[in-house]
Motif scaffolding. Sequence first.
Motif, PDB file in Angstrom:
ATOM      1  N   TYR A   1      18.919  14.514  36.444  1.00 21.57           N
ATOM      2  CA  TYR A   1      18.261  15.674  35.835  1.00 21.57           C
ATOM      3  C   TYR A   1      16.780  15.416  35.564  1.00 21.57           C
ATOM      4  O   TYR A   1      15.974  16.352  35.545  1.00 21.57           O
ATOM      5  N   ASP A   2      16.424  14.162  35.356  1.00 27.78           N
ATOM      6  CA  ASP A   2      15.020  13.838  35.084  1.00 27.78           C
ATOM      7  C   ASP A   2      14.126  14.126  36.286  1.00 27.78           C
ATOM      8  O   ASP A   2      12.909  14.268  36.138  1.00 27.78           O
ATOM      9  N   ALA A   3      14.735  14.164  37.487  1.00 30.52           N
ATOM     10  CA  ALA A   3      13.950  14.434  38.699  1.00 30.52           C
ATOM     11  C   ALA A   3      13.737  15.927  38.935  1.00 30.52           C
ATOM     12  O   ALA A   3      13.062  16.315  39.888  1.00 30.52           O
ATOM     13  N   SER A   4      14.326  16.778  38.084  1.00 24.89           N
ATOM     14  CA  SER A   4      14.188  18.236  38.232  1.00 24.89           C
ATOM     15  C   SER A   4      13.286  18.783  37.125  1.00 24.89           C
ATOM     16  O   SER A   4      13.632  18.707  35.939  1.00 24.89           O
ATOM     17  N   PRO A   5      12.152  19.365  37.476  1.00 23.54           N
ATOM     18  CA  PRO A   5      11.198  19.815  36.445  1.00 23.54           C
ATOM     19  C   PRO A   5      11.614  21.071  35.694  1.00 23.54           C
ATOM     20  O   PRO A   5      11.123  21.330  34.599  1.00 23.54           O
ATOM     21  N   TYR A   6      12.532  21.876  36.285  1.00 23.39           N
ATOM     22  CA  TYR A   6      12.853  23.167  35.667  1.00 23.39           C
ATOM     23  C   TYR A   6      14.272  23.203  35.090  1.00 23.39           C
ATOM     24  O   TYR A   6      14.893  24.266  35.015  1.00 23.39           O
ATOM     25  N   VAL A   7      14.776  22.073  34.680  1.00 22.00           N
ATOM     26  CA  VAL A   7      16.148  22.008  34.172  1.00 22.00           C
ATOM     27  C   VAL A   7      16.350  22.940  32.979  1.00 22.00           C
ATOM     28  O   VAL A   7      17.371  23.638  32.877  1.00 22.00           O
ATOM     29  N   GLU A   8      15.373  22.999  32.083  1.00 25.18           N
ATOM     30  CA  GLU A   8      15.540  23.790  30.862  1.00 25.18           C
ATOM     31  C   GLU A   8      15.560  25.295  31.132  1.00 25.18           C
ATOM     32  O   GLU A   8      15.929  26.084  30.266  1.00 25.18           O
ATOM     33  N   TYR A   9      15.169  25.715  32.350  1.00 26.02           N
ATOM     34  CA  TYR A   9      15.156  27.142  32.686  1.00 26.02           C
ATOM     35  C   TYR A   9      16.332  27.551  33.570  1.00 26.02           C
ATOM     36  O   TYR A   9      16.402  28.707  34.009  1.00 26.02           O
ATOM     37  N   ALA A  10      17.245  26.626  33.850  1.00 24.97           N
ATOM     38  CA  ALA A  10      18.343  26.919  34.777  1.00 24.97           C
ATOM     39  C   ALA A  10      19.212  28.069  34.286  1.00 24.97           C
ATOM     40  O   ALA A  10      19.550  28.988  35.049  1.00 24.97           O
ATOM     41  N   GLU A  11      19.569  28.057  33.008  1.00 23.80           N
ATOM     42  CA  GLU A  11      20.445  29.108  32.482  1.00 23.80           C
ATOM     43  C   GLU A  11      19.680  30.414  32.303  1.00 23.80           C
ATOM     44  O   GLU A  11      20.195  31.499  32.602  1.00 23.80           O
ATOM     45  N   GLU A  12      18.441  30.332  31.841  1.00 24.18           N
ATOM     46  CA  GLU A  12      17.652  31.545  31.563  1.00 24.18           C
ATOM     47  C   GLU A  12      17.312  32.310  32.833  1.00 24.18           C
ATOM     48  O   GLU A  12      17.444  33.551  32.878  1.00 24.18           O
ATOM     49  N   LEU A  13      16.906  31.594  33.890  1.00 24.39           N
ATOM     50  CA  LEU A  13      16.425  32.267  35.100  1.00 24.39           C
ATOM     51  C   LEU A  13      17.492  32.437  36.178  1.00 24.39           C
ATOM     52  O   LEU A  13      17.420  33.380  36.970  1.00 24.39           O
ATOM     53  N   LEU A  14      18.467  31.527  36.217  1.00 24.41           N
ATOM     54  CA  LEU A  14      19.487  31.570  37.281  1.00 24.41           C
ATOM     55  C   LEU A  14      20.907  31.742  36.756  1.00 24.41           C
ATOM     56  O   LEU A  14      21.836  31.905  37.550  1.00 24.41           O
ATOM     57  N   GLY A  15      21.070  31.683  35.447  1.00 21.97           N
ATOM     58  CA  GLY A  15      22.414  31.823  34.882  1.00 21.97           C
ATOM     59  C   GLY A  15      23.309  30.627  35.141  1.00 21.97           C
ATOM     60  O   GLY A  15      24.536  30.745  35.114  1.00 21.97           O
ATOM     61  N   ILE A  16      22.713  29.453  35.377  1.00 24.36           N
ATOM     62  CA  ILE A  16      23.482  28.242  35.662  1.00 24.36           C
ATOM     63  C   ILE A  16      23.561  27.395  34.406  1.00 24.36           C
ATOM     64  O   ILE A  16      22.528  26.993  33.849  1.00 24.36           O
ATOM     65  N   VAL A  17      24.775  27.121  33.947  1.00 22.14           N
ATOM     66  CA  VAL A  17      24.992  26.270  32.779  1.00 22.14           C
ATOM     67  C   VAL A  17      25.264  24.853  33.266  1.00 22.14           C
ATOM     68  O   VAL A  17      26.225  24.612  34.003  1.00 22.14           O
ATOM     69  N   LEU A  18      24.413  23.915  32.868  1.00 19.26           N
ATOM     70  CA  LEU A  18      24.512  22.533  33.338  1.00 19.26           C
ATOM     71  C   LEU A  18      25.363  21.687  32.404  1.00 19.26           C
ATOM     72  O   LEU A  18      25.490  21.984  31.209  1.00 19.26           O
ATOM     73  N   ASP A  19      25.953  20.617  32.969  1.00 11.71           N
ATOM     74  CA  ASP A  19      26.713  19.666  32.153  1.00 11.71           C
ATOM     75  C   ASP A  19      25.791  18.905  31.211  1.00 11.71           C
ATOM     76  O   ASP A  19      26.194  18.483  30.136  1.00 11.71           O
ATOM     77  N   ASP A  20      24.575  18.693  31.642  1.00  4.27           N
ATOM     78  CA  ASP A  20      23.600  17.944  30.868  1.00  4.27           C
ATOM     79  C   ASP A  20      22.217  18.419  31.286  1.00  4.27           C
ATOM     80  O   ASP A  20      22.075  19.199  32.233  1.00  4.27           O
ATOM     81  N   ASP A  21      21.183  17.989  30.571  1.00  5.80           N
ATOM     82  CA  ASP A  21      19.841  18.398  30.977  1.00  5.80           C
ATOM     83  C   ASP A  21      18.851  17.242  30.959  1.00  5.80           C
ATOM     84  O   ASP A  21      17.640  17.460  31.075  1.00  5.80           O
ATOM     85  N   GLU A  22      19.352  16.035  30.818  1.00  8.94           N
ATOM     86  CA  GLU A  22      18.466  14.871  30.864  1.00  8.94           C
ATOM     87  C   GLU A  22      19.245  13.650  31.337  1.00  8.94           C
ATOM     88  O   GLU A  22      20.472  13.606  31.275  1.00  8.94           O
ATOM     89  N   GLY A  23      18.476  12.675  31.837  1.00 11.98           N
ATOM     90  CA  GLY A  23      19.122  11.466  32.343  1.00 11.98           C
ATOM     91  C   GLY A  23      19.825  11.731  33.660  1.00 11.98           C
ATOM     92  O   GLY A  23      19.408  12.561  34.468  1.00 11.98           O
ATOM     93  N   ALA A  24      20.920  11.008  33.895  1.00  6.98           N
ATOM     94  CA  ALA A  24      21.698  11.150  35.130  1.00  6.98           C
ATOM     95  C   ALA A  24      23.175  11.168  34.790  1.00  6.98           C
ATOM     96  O   ALA A  24      23.611  10.588  33.783  1.00  6.98           O
ATOM     97  N   ILE A  25      23.936  11.847  35.627  1.00  8.88           N
ATOM     98  CA  ILE A  25      25.381  11.909  35.443  1.00  8.88           C
ATOM     99  C   ILE A  25      26.053  11.586  36.774  1.00  8.88           C
ATOM    100  O   ILE A  25      25.594  12.025  37.832  1.00  8.88           O
ATOM    101  N   HIS A  26      27.114  10.784  36.721  1.00  7.85           N
ATOM    102  CA  HIS A  26      27.844  10.381  37.918  1.00  7.85           C
ATOM    103  C   HIS A  26      29.243  10.985  37.879  1.00  7.85           C
ATOM    104  O   HIS A  26      29.883  11.032  36.816  1.00  7.85           O
ATOM    105  N   LYS A  27      29.724  11.410  39.040  1.00  7.25           N
ATOM    106  CA  LYS A  27      31.081  11.960  39.145  1.00  7.25           C
ATOM    107  C   LYS A  27      31.749  11.423  40.400  1.00  7.25           C
ATOM    108  O   LYS A  27      31.103  11.291  41.444  1.00  7.25           O
TER     109      LYS A  27
END
Length: 380
Positions: free
Chosen positions: A63-89
Motif C-alpha cells: 500500500y505504501d507504493a500507492s499514492p492514492y490509497v486514502e481516496y480509494a473508497e471516496e472516488l472508486l467505492g473500493i474498501v481496502l483491507d489496509d491502507d499502509e504497509g504491506a499485506i501478504h495472502k
Amino acid sequence: MKNIRSFSTPILLLCIVLLLSACSRYSVYPTKVRSSRIIGGGMVYALPKTVVRVDVLVEKTDYDASPYVEYAEELLGIVLDDDEGAIHKIKGVSISAINKPDPEGYYYIEPKFSNLSVQLNEQGLLRSINSDSLMTKTELSTPKQAEKVSKINLTDLLYEPMDYDDEEEFDDDNSSSASRSISLSDRAKAAAETIMDIRTKKREILYGEFESEYDSKMISTVYEQLEQQEQKYLQLFTGVKTTYNEVFYIEPEASKMIVDDQTVELFRFSEDKGIVDSSVVDAPIVYCNLRCENELYVLNKYLKQKPKNYFKYVSKLRRSPKTFRYRIPEQVTVSLITPQFTYQQQIKVAQYGPVMELPHRNFEALFDEKTGELIYYKNK
C-alpha cells in the motif's frame, strides 16, 4: 506310424518346456549397488520412493507504493483491507508427487541366457519389461492445484480460536500541508476519471457500441490493453500487487509399521511479512498433514497371514524370490492447514504401498512413470 507320433509328442512338449525355461532364465537380486551403468552384463533398477512437493503462491500488496490509497473508497467505492504497509495472502497451493529411487530398494538384474528386455527411466526406475510398445518420455507434469476447503477438524486441533479486536483507532491528525493535500486530491480525481473512461470504453466493446474499423481479433486485443491500463491505474489506489512462489518438499515417513497420519510444520506465515522461518515465533504455523488409509497395506498383511495352501500362488512366489519387484502406491490425502483455511489434494505415495512380485516367466509389463505402479501385464 502310430508309434512315431506317440514318440514325437513327448519330445515336442519337452522342447517347448526347455524353450520357455530358457526365456525366463534370469535372476533379480536385492543389492546395495547404485549405478546406472551395465555391470557384469546385467543392470540395476530401483523401486520408487515418493517425495511430496508443495508449491505455495503468495500475493503481496504494497500500500505504501500507492499514492492514492486514502481516496480509494471516496472516488472508486473500493474498501481496502489496509491502507499502509504491506499485506501478504496465500492465493494458491499446488501439491504433487515426485518419485525418486529408494536407497533401500535397489535390485540387480542378471539376464544370463534369456532374451530379457528392460527399459528404465533416467532415474533408474522401471518403465517396461519385454515390451515392444513405443515408450515416449513422460514430460514433467504441472503440479495440480489443490482444492481449497473450509475448516476441518485438523485445523481446530492445531490452532486455538482467534480473538479479533473490533476496536479501531483513527488518526485525526490533519497537520499535513493544505497545498499538498489539494494537489494530491486533484491528481487522485484525475486518475479516477481515467479509470472511469477506460471502463466506459470496455462496456462499449462488450455491448457492441465501440465504433471502429478493426476486426474482431483486433477488438479483442484492444480490450485486453484496456484491461491492463485499468489495472495499472487501479494500483495507484489499491496497492501494488506482486506474486512469488515458494516450494517445499516433504518425505513421507515409512517403516515396517506404517503410520496412518503424519503432520509436519512446513513454514510460518504472517500477513505483514509473508512466508518466514521458525525463528519468527509470533507468526502462525502452517502445517502439512499426510493421511493414509493403508488399505493395500492391510490387505497385503491379511493375505500373508493366510495358510499357504489357501493361496497356492503365494507359496510358489515365496519359493521363487529371484523375480522382479514393484510397488503398488497408496492413496494419500495431503492437507496444507492454515488458521483460516485448508487446502487438500490426493496423491499416490509409493513407499506406503506393498512390494509385489512378478511371476518368474516370460511376460510383458508396463509401468506408470509418474506413480511406478503396474499398468499393463501379459504372459508371452
